[in-house]
Enzyme design. Sequence first.
Site, short mmCIF file in Angstrom:
data_model
loop_
_atom_site.label_atom_id
_atom_site.label_comp_id
_atom_site.label_asym_id
_atom_site.label_seq_id
_atom_site.Cartn_x
_atom_site.Cartn_y
_atom_site.Cartn_z
CE1 TYR A 145 132.60 72.22 49.76
CE2 TYR A 145 130.45 71.38 50.73
CZ TYR A 145 131.94 72.16 50.86
OH TYR A 145 132.22 73.15 51.60
CG HIS A 204 133.63 68.42 52.29
ND1 HIS A 204 133.89 69.30 51.89
CD2 HIS A 204 133.95 69.48 53.01
CE1 HIS A 204 133.85 70.45 51.21
NE2 HIS A 204 134.47 70.52 52.81
#
Length: 104
Positions: free
Chosen positions: A18, A22
């Site tokens: 994750y 990002h």
Amino acid sequence: MKRIAQIMYLNKDKYQEYQTRHENLWPEMKQALQAHGATNYSIFLNKDNGELFAYLEVPDEKRYNEIAKTDVCKKWWHYMAPLMTTNEDESPKTLDLEELFHLK
């Protein structure tokens, strides 16, 4: 300026992925966020339970919500869906928080 705060739910084995995704946010996704008024956007992780706390500011919440109709947003949701709890349309399942205090 409207301050938005939400809780999302990340799968415990996907924390690093994750963060990596990002850190490499697609330029077209960043542009869409900015075009829809998002500023001061941060996401925080509670490593104990996988909760994500998202905070952003927008001048017009209705305008910001229109981002959900864009192709790039739908593509981003699909890309991120394997990492987190989602709705049927692959949007992140969120819990909207109500602002109770703001120190100016």
